[in-house]
Design a protein around this motif. Structure first.
Motif, PDB file in Angstrom:
ATOM      1  N   MET A  90       0.830  -1.208   0.000  1.00 20.13           N
ATOM      2  CA  MET A  90       0.000   0.000   0.000  1.00 20.13           C
ATOM      3  C   MET A  90       0.865   1.258   0.000  1.00 20.13           C
ATOM      4  O   MET A  90       0.597   2.218  -0.729  1.00 20.13           O
ATOM      5  N   LEU A  91       1.919   1.261   0.807  1.00 22.63           N
ATOM      6  CA  LEU A  91       2.783   2.439   0.899  1.00 22.63           C
ATOM      7  C   LEU A  91       3.632   2.613  -0.354  1.00 22.63           C
ATOM      8  O   LEU A  91       3.896   3.750  -0.779  1.00 22.63           O
ATOM      9  N   LYS A  92       4.052   1.505  -0.956  1.00 21.86           N
ATOM     10  CA  LYS A  92       4.781   1.608  -2.222  1.00 21.86           C
ATOM     11  C   LYS A  92       3.899   2.213  -3.304  1.00 21.86           C
ATOM     12  O   LYS A  92       4.366   3.023  -4.125  1.00 21.86           O
ATOM     13  N   ARG A  93       2.630   1.814  -3.316  1.00 14.37           N
ATOM     14  CA  ARG A  93       1.699   2.357  -4.295  1.00 14.37           C
ATOM     15  C   ARG A  93       1.545   3.873  -4.130  1.00 14.37           C
ATOM     16  O   ARG A  93       1.333   4.602  -5.105  1.00 14.37           O
ATOM     17  N   GLU A  94       1.690   4.345  -2.899  1.00 12.27           N
ATOM     18  CA  GLU A  94       1.594   5.778  -2.626  1.00 12.27           C
ATOM     19  C   GLU A  94       2.955   6.467  -2.716  1.00 12.27           C
ATOM     20  O   GLU A  94       3.076   7.645  -2.404  1.00 12.27           O
ATOM     21  N   GLU A  95       3.985   5.709  -3.117  1.00 10.92           N
ATOM     22  CA  GLU A  95       5.340   6.224  -3.360  1.00 10.92           C
ATOM     23  C   GLU A  95       6.009   6.769  -2.095  1.00 10.92           C
ATOM     24  O   GLU A  95       6.698   7.783  -2.125  1.00 10.92           O
ATOM     25  N   TYR A  96       5.820   6.030  -0.990  1.00  8.42           N
ATOM     26  CA  TYR A  96       6.562   6.374   0.216  1.00  8.42           C
ATOM     27  C   TYR A  96       8.020   5.952   0.047  1.00  8.42           C
ATOM     28  O   TYR A  96       8.315   5.013  -0.702  1.00  8.42           O
ATOM     29  N   PRO A  97       8.942   6.617   0.737  1.00 10.85           N
ATOM     30  CA  PRO A  97      10.371   6.280   0.617  1.00 10.85           C
ATOM     31  C   PRO A  97      10.668   4.838   1.022  1.00 10.85           C
ATOM     32  O   PRO A  97       9.986   4.261   1.873  1.00 10.85           O
ATOM     33  N   GLU A  98      11.710   4.279   0.427  1.00  8.64           N
ATOM     34  CA  GLU A  98      12.073   2.881   0.675  1.00  8.64           C
ATOM     35  C   GLU A  98      12.371   2.626   2.138  1.00  8.64           C
ATOM     36  O   GLU A  98      12.026   1.556   2.676  1.00  8.64           O
ATOM     37  N   ARG A  99      12.998   3.566   2.826  1.00 14.78           N
ATOM     38  CA  ARG A  99      13.326   3.352   4.239  1.00 14.78           C
ATOM     39  C   ARG A  99      12.051   3.123   5.062  1.00 14.78           C
ATOM     40  O   ARG A  99      12.033   2.294   5.974  1.00 14.78           O
ATOM     41  N   ILE A 100      10.990   3.812   4.708  1.00 16.99           N
ATOM     42  CA  ILE A 100       9.721   3.657   5.418  1.00 16.99           C
ATOM     43  C   ILE A 100       9.061   2.339   5.046  1.00 16.99           C
ATOM     44  O   ILE A 100       8.595   1.596   5.916  1.00 16.99           O
ATOM     45  N   THR A 101       9.020   2.012   3.759  1.00 13.18           N
ATOM     46  CA  THR A 101       8.345   0.773   3.337  1.00 13.18           C
ATOM     47  C   THR A 101       9.067  -0.464   3.876  1.00 13.18           C
ATOM     48  O   THR A 101       8.425  -1.442   4.257  1.00 13.18           O
ATOM     49  N   GLU A 102      10.394  -0.426   3.933  1.00 11.64           N
ATOM     50  CA  GLU A 102      11.141  -1.558   4.482  1.00 11.64           C
ATOM     51  C   GLU A 102      10.895  -1.717   5.978  1.00 11.64           C
ATOM     52  O   GLU A 102      10.753  -2.832   6.485  1.00 11.64           O
ATOM     53  N   ALA A 103      10.840  -0.605   6.697  1.00 12.18           N
ATOM     54  CA  ALA A 103      10.580  -0.661   8.139  1.00 12.18           C
ATOM     55  C   ALA A 103       9.213  -1.277   8.405  1.00 12.18           C
ATOM     56  O   ALA A 103       9.045  -2.097   9.311  1.00 12.18           O
ATOM     57  N   VAL A 104       8.246  -0.895   7.598  1.00 14.94           N
ATOM     58  CA  VAL A 104       6.888  -1.425   7.735  1.00 14.94           C
ATOM     59  C   VAL A 104       6.859  -2.918   7.406  1.00 14.94           C
ATOM     60  O   VAL A 104       6.250  -3.718   8.116  1.00 14.94           O
ATOM     61  N   LEU A 105       7.533  -3.308   6.337  1.00 16.33           N
ATOM     62  CA  LEU A 105       7.546  -4.715   5.915  1.00 16.33           C
ATOM     63  C   LEU A 105       8.136  -5.624   6.982  1.00 16.33           C
ATOM     64  O   LEU A 105       7.651  -6.740   7.210  1.00 16.33           O
ATOM     65  N   TYR A 106       9.172  -5.158   7.676  1.00 14.25           N
ATOM     66  CA  TYR A 106       9.917  -6.021   8.587  1.00 14.25           C
ATOM     67  C   TYR A 106       9.648  -5.738  10.067  1.00 14.25           C
ATOM     68  O   TYR A 106      10.420  -6.184  10.926  1.00 14.25           O
ATOM     69  N   HIS A 107       8.559  -5.062  10.397  1.00 14.33           N
ATOM     70  CA  HIS A 107       8.346  -4.681  11.801  1.00 14.33           C
ATOM     71  C   HIS A 107       7.941  -5.849  12.691  1.00 14.33           C
ATOM     72  O   HIS A 107       7.854  -5.685  13.916  1.00 14.33           O
ATOM     73  N   HIS A 108       7.729  -7.049  12.121  1.00 14.48           N
ATOM     74  CA  HIS A 108       7.475  -8.241  12.937  1.00 14.48           C
ATOM     75  C   HIS A 108       8.648  -9.220  12.916  1.00 14.48           C
ATOM     76  O   HIS A 108       8.508 -10.362  13.369  1.00 14.48           O
ATOM     77  N   GLU A 109       9.794  -8.794  12.431  1.00 14.04           N
ATOM     78  CA  GLU A 109      10.989  -9.638  12.485  1.00 14.04           C
ATOM     79  C   GLU A 109      11.625  -9.536  13.873  1.00 14.04           C
ATOM     80  O   GLU A 109      11.621  -8.463  14.488  1.00 14.04           O
ATOM     81  N   ASN A 110      12.153 -10.650  14.366  1.00 15.45           N
ATOM     82  CA  ASN A 110      12.856 -10.685  15.649  1.00 15.45           C
ATOM     83  C   ASN A 110      14.345 -10.903  15.410  1.00 15.45           C
ATOM     84  O   ASN A 110      14.728 -11.626  14.488  1.00 15.45           O
ATOM     85  N   VAL A 111      15.181 -10.317  16.263  1.00 14.38           N
ATOM     86  CA  VAL A 111      16.619 -10.406  16.033  1.00 14.38           C
ATOM     87  C   VAL A 111      17.142 -11.834  16.140  1.00 14.38           C
ATOM     88  O   VAL A 111      18.220 -12.143  15.624  1.00 14.38           O
ATOM     89  N   ASP A 112      16.372 -12.723  16.807  1.00  8.76           N
ATOM     90  CA  ASP A 112      16.817 -14.113  16.893  1.00  8.76           C
ATOM     91  C   ASP A 112      16.333 -14.955  15.718  1.00  8.76           C
ATOM     92  O   ASP A 112      16.523 -16.179  15.691  1.00  8.76           O
TER      93      ASP A 112
END
Length: 212
Positions: A90-112
């Motif tokens: 959704m954010l890519k479609r609205e042309e949000y910056p890559e740093r924001i779209t990547e943060a959103v995509l990976y916000h459920h990743e755990n460091v382990d």
């Protein structure tokens, strides 16, 4: 929330997700500042925090299509876990910056490596996403859910400390400092604190709901 074409159920769902987004946005920005990040980073993480769960609008629609929640538990969980991907799209479609779209995509990743959608580990996870992860968990724990009451701050912290292997320790310590400093008392009212930046991006929730 002035749009009257949306059902009352969707309007209520929108309010819930927008309120959660505001809480995560404010907390993530505070943690970023505690970590010494510059103004551009703080602005970007505030936007990412606000919109990180916008893909749950898609989830809400498809959960209804998945049928009985008792007999399709696995299928429904798969749908829920797709929300970061749909938020990112959704954010890519609205042309949000890559740093924001990547943060959103990976916000459920755990460091382990136990998170999703890609089971990334440690520094494979974008720095901004690692901040969002911690703030999202805290805000979820301290909010009422249909199946439980909200935890108070102390109880939420105990739960998160027990799960500390999920988090980047440098960020987790900064997050704890934010909660324990004098300004931390203001976190109780995060849902009512709306910045000009947040007001600028919140209408995207309604726009996406109308497209479903």
């Amino acid at each position: 929330m002035e749009n009257t074409s949306l059902s009352s159920q969707m309007r209520e769902y929108l309010y819930t997700e927008m309120s959660h987004g505001v809480k995560v946005s404010n907390l993530a920005e505070a943690v970023a500042r505690e970590l010494g990040e510059d103004e551009e980073f703080c602005r970007d993480i505030a936007v990412a925090g606000l919109l990180h769960d916008i893909g749950k609008l898609w989830v809400s629609k498809h959960m209804e299509e998945a049928g009985n929640r008792e007999t399709l538990t696995i299928e429904r969980m798969k749908i829920v876990r797709m929300h970061p991907t749909h938020s990112c799209e959704m954010l890519k479609r609205e042309e949000y910056p890559e740093r924001i779209t990547e943060a959103v995509l990976y916000h459920h990743e755990n460091v382990d490596g136990t998170g999703y959608p890609e089971n990334l580990r440690g520094h494979q996870i974008p720095w901004m996403a690692r901040i969002l992860r911690i703030c999202d968990v805290y805000c979820a724990l301290t909010t009422d859910r249909s199946y439980r009451r909200a935890f108070d701050r102390a109880a939420a912290m105990e739960i998160m400390i027990d799960e500390a292997e999920d988090y980047d320790m440098k960020i987790f310590l900064a997050f704890q400092r934010v909660l324990h400093n004098e300004a931390g008392e203001k976190l109780r009212a995060l849902c009512t604190v709306l910045s000009t930046l947040q007001k600028e991006h919140l209408p995207l929730f309604v726009k996406e709901a109308e497209l479903l």
